[in-house]
Design a protein around this motif. Structure first.
Motif: not given
Length: 441
Positions: A164-166, A192-193, A277-280, A308-309
């Motif tokens: 999943p991506i957050v 920030t990685a 850098g908005t998605l991890y 939030s995913f």
């Protein structure tokens, strides 16, 4: 000159098309997306990254996949060139901003004067012409059936899961913190990685209980759950033992929590997934839990209580052929030598390995069409080790998808006594670079 036809615009097909066109051979690249969708893809771009945004380690001195990066760069690989241009901070890994990366690969291919594109589903193995099948793990059902009928062998399959991506803004940074494992990041941007979410023992035990109890996706009749060990769903790892995740993707080593001097019992890492850098993405958290269960379980992770995913995890069937019995050393189908296979469908695992096999298939096909022959790279190179494995080095009875690793290479002669692991890996890469340079020349 008649064209080389390539089916599939993923990593392997894109790289094969580039290599053949650069060798002066006209190419028609056939891609069924977006006319025919898959559950995993979102766009019609070539080389779309589905499971992860990482090409894994970029260390070309002591890591087998990093060595493969080096070989592909040395061979003028398009995938590595575009990945480098669109890389994101990720410590020692090569992670990329996936959407701009795929758009750049697409633009380069479409602007090449010798490459044309055809958007439709190819449903039958062709009987004439020069072809490369690079349809990857999501080969369409009709083409897969045609392959099965032509080879007389059942396609092998395992299940590949998506993490999943957050949304980064939804992570509680009063609990989580930014840090690359072992502080490999050097610049402020590289720091920030990765985001890190700590767990104490009680939180970890409750998390494992929730994973084990969660509702999972069921398999269809006739399907088997033969997972590839390098991409196991977290619930399968949890079922293997309560400590498995803590010694796998949730290991706490090399990390220091600035919010709490007590060393965490386990850590969930999230890796930056886009340049903004908005998605991890949650590292190593491939899953077959149902969507509702995923949301509940992942919000148990400290720092993700209000997450939030952007995308939840998923699972799909991954089809590959029994290459050791079906392909010759030129990656040609023995029963139909006008057809080559490349990429994940041949039984290599991973973006980089798939692109590397596309690179070889494109070069080999182009050379043959121009009246020459490109021999396989030596087995002591990364590409050579992979192609040797899939075209005869592996046991056909137990053949399973494989990442590149030093276990596939001929052993190093440890003159003067046994080498330590780091020295041994460096010896593998030194030997491979010399051999690959000689092969290229």
């Amino acid at each position: 000159m008649e064209p080389l036809h390539i089916i599939g615009g993923g990593m392997a097909g894109s790289e094969a098309a580039w290599q053949a066109a650069q060798a002066g051979v006209p190419v028609v690249l056939h891609e069924m997306r977006p006319q025919v969708a898959t559950f995993a893809h979102r766009t019609g771009d070539f080389a779309e990254m589905v499971c992860s945004n990482s090409f894994r380690s970029d260390d070309d001195e002591r890591n087998a996949v990093g060595l493969l990066h080096w070989e592909m760069r040395a061979a003028g690989g398009l995938i590595m060139e575009m990945a480098t241009q669109h890389r994101l901070p990720a410590g020692g890994a090569l992670a990329v901003d996936r959407d701009p990366f795929a758009a750049a690969v697409t633009e380069r291919l479409k602007s090449h004067p010798l490459i044309s594109t055809s958007y439709e589903e190819v449903t039958e193995l062709p009987s004439s012409g020069h072809w490369i099948i690079a349809t990857g793990p999501l080969t369409s059902a009709r083409l897969a059936e045609s392959i099965r009928a032509a080879t007389g062998a059942e396609a092998l399959a395992f299940f590949d899961a998506i993490a999943p991506i957050v949304y980064a803004e939804s992570v509680d940074m009063s609990v989580a913190w930014m840090q690359s494992r072992y502080d490999k990041g050097e610049t402020a941007e590289e720091q920030t990685a990765y985001m890190n979410c700590p767990m104490d023992k009680a939180q970890y035990e409750a998390f494992i209980d929730a994973i084990l109890a969660a509702e999972k996706t069921e398999f269809h009749e006739g399907e088997t759950a033969g997972y590839f060990d390098g991409c196991l769903p977290i619930e399968v790892m949890a079922e293997r033992g309560r400590e498995t995740l803590r010694f796998g993707p949730m290991k706490p080593v090399g990390l220091t929590n600035p919010h709490n001097p007590v060393k965490p019992y386990a850590v969930v890492q999230l890796r930056r997934d886009n340049k903004l850098g908005t998605l991890y993405n949650i590292v190593g958290f491939q899953t077959k839990m149902k969507y509702g269960a995923q949301t509940a379980v992942f919000k148990m992770i400290p720092g993700l209580e209000n997450a939030s995913f952007a995308r939840l995890g998923g699972i799909h069937r991954n089809t590959f052929i029994n290459s050791p019995t079906l392909l010759d050393e030129q990656m040609r189908l023995r029963s139909r030598p006008n057809i080559r296979f490349a990429g994940q469908i041949t039984g290599v695992e991973g973006y980089v390995e798939s692109a590397a096999m596309g690179l070889l298939a494109g070069r080999m096909a182009a050379a043959e069409m121009r009246g020459g022959v490109v021999p396989p790279p030596p087995p002591d190179t990364a590409m050579g080790a992979l192609i040797t494995h899939i075209t005869g080095g592996a046991d056909a009875k137990t053949f399973q998808p494989m990442n590149v690793n030093f276990g596939l290479f001929p052993p190093i002669d440890a003159k003067g006594g046994r080498k330590g692991r780091k020295d041994r890996y460096k010896a593998y890469t030194d030997r491979a670079k010399m051999a690959f340079a000689a092969w290229l020349s």
